[in-house]
Motif scaffolding. Structure first.
Motif, PDB file in Angstrom:
ATOM      1  N   VAL A  53       0.858  -1.189   0.000  1.00 23.04           N
ATOM      2  CA  VAL A  53       0.000   0.000   0.000  1.00 23.04           C
ATOM      3  C   VAL A  53       0.892   1.237   0.000  1.00 23.04           C
ATOM      4  O   VAL A  53       1.852   1.322   0.772  1.00 23.04           O
ATOM      5  N   THR A  58       6.227   9.849   2.118  1.00 23.22           N
ATOM      6  CA  THR A  58       7.058  10.669   3.014  1.00 23.22           C
ATOM      7  C   THR A  58       7.590   9.831   4.184  1.00 23.22           C
ATOM      8  O   THR A  58       8.297  10.346   5.046  1.00 23.22           O
ATOM      9  N   THR A 120       5.411  16.835  11.034  1.00 22.96           N
ATOM     10  CA  THR A 120       5.976  17.999  10.334  1.00 22.96           C
ATOM     11  C   THR A 120       5.688  18.038   8.841  1.00 22.96           C
ATOM     12  O   THR A 120       5.492  19.099   8.266  1.00 22.96           O
TER      13      THR A 120
HETATM   14  C1  LIG Z   1      10.934  16.118   6.343  1.00 24.37           C
HETATM   15  C2  LIG Z   1      10.101  15.071   7.058  1.00 24.37           C
HETATM   16  C3  LIG Z   1       9.687  15.308   8.366  1.00 24.37           C
HETATM   17  C4  LIG Z   1       8.913  14.351   9.035  1.00 24.37           C
HETATM   18  N1  LIG Z   1       8.509  14.613  10.313  1.00 24.37           N
HETATM   19  C5  LIG Z   1       7.723  13.723  10.965  1.00 24.37           C
HETATM   20  C6  LIG Z   1       7.274  13.990  12.284  1.00 24.37           C
HETATM   21  O1  LIG Z   1       7.573  15.019  12.869  1.00 24.37           O
HETATM   22  N2  LIG Z   1       6.506  13.054  12.876  1.00 24.37           N
HETATM   23  C7  LIG Z   1       6.152  11.870  12.260  1.00 24.37           C
HETATM   24  O2  LIG Z   1       5.450  11.064  12.858  1.00 24.37           O
HETATM   25  N3  LIG Z   1       6.567  11.594  11.022  1.00 24.37           N
HETATM   26  C8  LIG Z   1       7.343  12.487  10.351  1.00 24.37           C
HETATM   27  N4  LIG Z   1       7.772  12.194   9.090  1.00 24.37           N
HETATM   28  C9  LIG Z   1       7.443  10.878   8.493  1.00 24.37           C
HETATM   29  C10 LIG Z   1       6.209  10.811   7.603  1.00 24.37           C
HETATM   30  O3  LIG Z   1       5.707  12.071   7.249  1.00 24.37           O
HETATM   31  C11 LIG Z   1       5.149   9.925   8.207  1.00 24.37           C
HETATM   32  O4  LIG Z   1       5.617   8.614   8.403  1.00 24.37           O
HETATM   33  C12 LIG Z   1       3.832   9.859   7.387  1.00 24.37           C
HETATM   34  O5  LIG Z   1       2.877   9.468   8.309  1.00 24.37           O
HETATM   35  C13 LIG Z   1       3.795   8.888   6.191  1.00 24.37           C
HETATM   36  O6  LIG Z   1       2.665   9.185   5.359  1.00 24.37           O
HETATM   37  P1  LIG Z   1       2.686   8.897   3.788  1.00 24.37           P
HETATM   38  O7  LIG Z   1       1.321   9.170   3.236  1.00 24.37           O
HETATM   39  O8  LIG Z   1       3.791   9.581   3.123  1.00 24.37           O
HETATM   40  O9  LIG Z   1       2.901   7.309   3.797  1.00 24.37           O
HETATM   41  P2  LIG Z   1       3.908   6.381   2.986  1.00 24.37           P
HETATM   42  O10 LIG Z   1       5.309   6.766   3.219  1.00 24.37           O
HETATM   43  O11 LIG Z   1       3.467   6.278   1.581  1.00 24.37           O
HETATM   44  O12 LIG Z   1       3.616   4.991   3.722  1.00 24.37           O
HETATM   45  C14 LIG Z   1       3.967   4.789   5.066  1.00 24.37           C
HETATM   46  C15 LIG Z   1       3.422   3.447   5.549  1.00 24.37           C
HETATM   47  O13 LIG Z   1       2.007   3.503   5.661  1.00 24.37           O
HETATM   48  C16 LIG Z   1       1.379   2.491   4.849  1.00 24.37           C
HETATM   49  N5  LIG Z   1       0.165   3.112   4.302  1.00 24.37           N
HETATM   50  C17 LIG Z   1       0.078   4.303   3.649  1.00 24.37           C
HETATM   51  N6  LIG Z   1      -1.211   4.561   3.354  1.00 24.37           N
HETATM   52  C18 LIG Z   1      -1.945   3.509   3.821  1.00 24.37           C
HETATM   53  C19 LIG Z   1      -3.332   3.183   3.810  1.00 24.37           C
HETATM   54  N7  LIG Z   1      -4.238   3.994   3.256  1.00 24.37           N
HETATM   55  N8  LIG Z   1      -3.723   2.012   4.372  1.00 24.37           N
HETATM   56  C20 LIG Z   1      -2.831   1.183   4.945  1.00 24.37           C
HETATM   57  N9  LIG Z   1      -1.512   1.426   4.970  1.00 24.37           N
HETATM   58  C21 LIG Z   1      -1.073   2.580   4.421  1.00 24.37           C
HETATM   59  C22 LIG Z   1       2.412   2.126   3.808  1.00 24.37           C
HETATM   60  O14 LIG Z   1       2.227   0.818   3.326  1.00 24.37           O
HETATM   61  C23 LIG Z   1       3.700   2.270   4.602  1.00 24.37           C
HETATM   62  O15 LIG Z   1       3.913   1.139   5.389  1.00 24.37           O
HETATM   63  C24 LIG Z   1       8.558  13.128   8.390  1.00 24.37           C
HETATM   64  C25 LIG Z   1       8.963  12.900   7.075  1.00 24.37           C
HETATM   65  C26 LIG Z   1       9.737  13.854   6.409  1.00 24.37           C
HETATM   66  C27 LIG Z   1      10.148  13.565   4.999  1.00 24.37           C
END
Ligand SMILES: Cc1cc2nc3c(=O)[nH]c(=O)nc-3n(C[C@H](O)[C@H](O)[C@H](O)COP(=O)(O)OP(=O)(O)OC[C@H]3O[C@@H](n4cnc5c(N)ncnc54)[C@H](O)[C@@H]3O)c2cc1C
Length: 498
Positions: A53, A58, A120
């Motif tokens: 998925v 990010t 963030t």
């Molecule tokens: C500059 C920067 C700063 C950040 N700061 C923080 C912070 O302060 N705190 C924090 O917690 N995180 C932070 N993060 C991490 C990130 O933003 C989180 O992990 C975010 O929640 C991931 O969301 P995404 O949509 O990009 O998921 P993805 O990276 O696409 O996926 C993450 C995981 O979730 C699963 N997934 C995604 N969507 C679904 C769905 N609909 N159903 C089931 N599973 C799913 C994927 O399979 C994967 O395992 C940061 C990242 C960056 C790049």
């Protein structure tokens, strides 16, 4: 539904910020309805294809990096279904999984509300933040995403839609027994002790836990989250923020303890000192930031970014309280920054957000992979953990930075190696940090999740029996082990339970 079958058309789904490489992916499916999500999963089950998925990539630990098979991308599940506001100013947002966190924050803001979790990176999808139980700076006051999710719709690996409303399905002890559609589900939740600190490592476990909490933080291994109902709070009347620079780390740590204690005592107050965020930058972080923001004072050995809610009536006295406490703890008050305008507030936020982005730029410029921790430890062990970092890093040849959510005693220690040899050496030190943190009752992942990068450390944390318990839960929903393969649970545990 959009289906992309040529690799050069779907390259943007093959990465996240972990630096891990995807395998031989056959196609990316981008469904627009829940029925289409169900179709993709049924097809995959029939053809025994692995499904990964994807949110918006990010993530930092490789959860969405597909080892092969197909990718199910949630981009087109991007509707805000409703946002309602109650008379007391709180509200509810019902959104699909592919809605950007930014959109939720902005739309809630238009109606005078906030969505309290604030990881963030606002370009994350809501589904991704729920799947990883994301946190961020405001979790100091509001806790992680888990606290703000009221209901979920999930398409399970067999294509069935499961709707869960918080409070409706609970375990008896650790035993779940419930029906949905034509099926009955009966299984034991893991019973490993979870540290009583900020934690995003592994399936949630607690006696009498709610089913919704099993899916929150399950990192795309149990089902596809397609819709969520989120709780909103009234937008604070006013928030002021500041960046306080300190000439020594020990003064800074004393200051943090004072602020954390006062904030817990004054929980929910806007009249007394009560930080919403409490964030840390070490000296190395400030050197990084100084390259972009020249105003960063030379003398500073560390800094704290804070936010505090207030009203027009309480703003001046609260500002004075913060100033006096900073002064008492020997902060460089004359060089510190207190926001006078909302523009300055925005600048401080940008300053805070710039650091991880500057680090990522440095890494891609130098073609190196960072070693990045997401460790939190109980407050009583925090200074010991800091001294362990310094013992290993001060005077070493490594470039490193330590920053993050100090109010939750949760910091990101990043080693930025110059070459492969340093990367290998850095990994050894990182392993020692993990071991020390676990001895203190800490966690290997307080907010980023385990993904594929930290699977071996999760096993250290919960032991083989803990991972076997997770594999048994997974087998109940995903009997062929097709979903999120390689995330959380090592291959050897999956084969035992399928
Ligand atoms: C500059 C920067 C700063 C950040 N700061 C923080 C912070 O302060 N705190 C924090 O917690 N995180 C932070 N993060 C991490 C990130 O933003 C989180 O992990 C975010 O929640 C991931 O969301 P995404 O949509 O990009 O998921 P993805 O990276 O696409 O996926 C993450 C995981 O979730 C699963 N997934 C995604 N969507 C679904 C769905 N609909 N159903 C089931 N599973 C799913 C994927 O399979 C994967 O395992 C940061 C990242 C960056 C790049």
């Amino acid at each position: 539904m959009i289906i992309k079958t040529k690799r050069d058309e779907f390259l943007n789904y093959l990465n996240d910020t972990s630096g891990l490489k995807a395998g031989d992916v056959e196609a990316v499916y981008i469904p627009e309805t829940y029925d289409e999500v169900s179709e993709v999963l049924q097809l995959a089950a029939k053809e025994q294809k692995l499904v990964t998925v994807s949110g918006n990539g990010t993530g930092t630990t490789g959860g969405r990096i597909a080892p092969g098979g197909i990718i199910l991308a949630t981009d087109k599940l991007n509707k805000i279904l409703s946002i309602t506001k109650n008379v007391d100013g709180t509200g509810t947002a019902t959104v699909q999984a592919g809605v950007l966190l930014r959109t939720v924050q902005l739309e809630a803001g238009e109606l005078g509300m906030i969505y309290p979790p604030d990881p963030t990176e606002w370009s994350a999808f809501i589904g991704g933040t729920i799947a990883t139980n994301a946190s961020g700076a405001r979790s100091f006051r509001f806790g992680a995403t888990r606290n703000w999710v009221e209901s979920l719709k999930i398409v399970l690996p067999d294509g069935e839609l499961l709707s869960i409303k918080r409070g409706e399905i609970k375990a008896e002890g650790y035993e779940f027994n419930f029906s949905s559609g034509s099926k009955n589900y009966r299984f034991s939740a893991p019973d490993y002790p979870m540290p009583d600190i900020k934690n995003a490592a592994g399936f949630f476990s607690r006696s009498d836990m709610d089913l919704i909490d099993l899916f929150i933080g399950s990192e795309g291994t149990l089902g596809v989250i397609v819709e969520a109902q989120l709780k909103l709070l009234p937008k604070p009347l006013k928030v002021f923020s500041g960046i306080l620079f300190f000439p020594s780390e020990s003064n800074l740590l004393d200051f943090v303890d004072t602020i954390a204690t006062l904030s817990h005592e004054n929980k929910n107050s806007t009249e007394k000192l009560n930080a919403t965020s409490l964030e840390f930058f070490d000296e190395q972080s400030l050197l990084f930031l100084k390259a972009k923001y020249l105003r960063t004072p030379e003398e500073a050995k560390g800094a704290i970014y804070f936010e505090q809610e207030c009203t027009n009536e309480t703003e001046d006295s609260l500002l004075e309280t913060w100033y006096n406490l900073a002064f008492e703890h020997e902060a460089l008050v004359d060089l510190s920054w207190f926001a006078q305008t909302s523009k300055e507030d925005e600048f401080f936020k940008e300053y805070r957000h710039a650091l991880p982005a500057l680090i990522n730029e440095f890494l891609s410029r130098n073609g190196v992979k960072k070693i990045s921790s997401d460790i939190a430890v109980p407050q009583s062990h925090f200074r010991k953990m800091m001294s362990i970092y310094h013992e290993h890093l001060d005077g070493s040849s490594f470039k490193w930075v330590i920053f993050g959510h100090i109010g939750d005693y949760h910091l990101h220690m990043n080693i930025l190696p110059h070459n492969e040899k340093e990367h290998a050496d850095g990994k050894l030190i990182y392993n020692q940090f993990i071991d020390e943190a676990l001895k203190m009752g800490g966690t290997i992942s307080a907010e980023h999740g385990v993904g594929k990068l930290k699977v071996q450390y999760l096993q250290k944390m919960y032991g083989s029996e803990g991972i076997a318990q997770m594999a048994r839960v997974k087998a109940c929903f995903d009997p062929h082990g097709l979903l999120g393969r390689g995330t959380l649970i090592p291959e050897s545990f999956l084969s035992e339970h399928h």
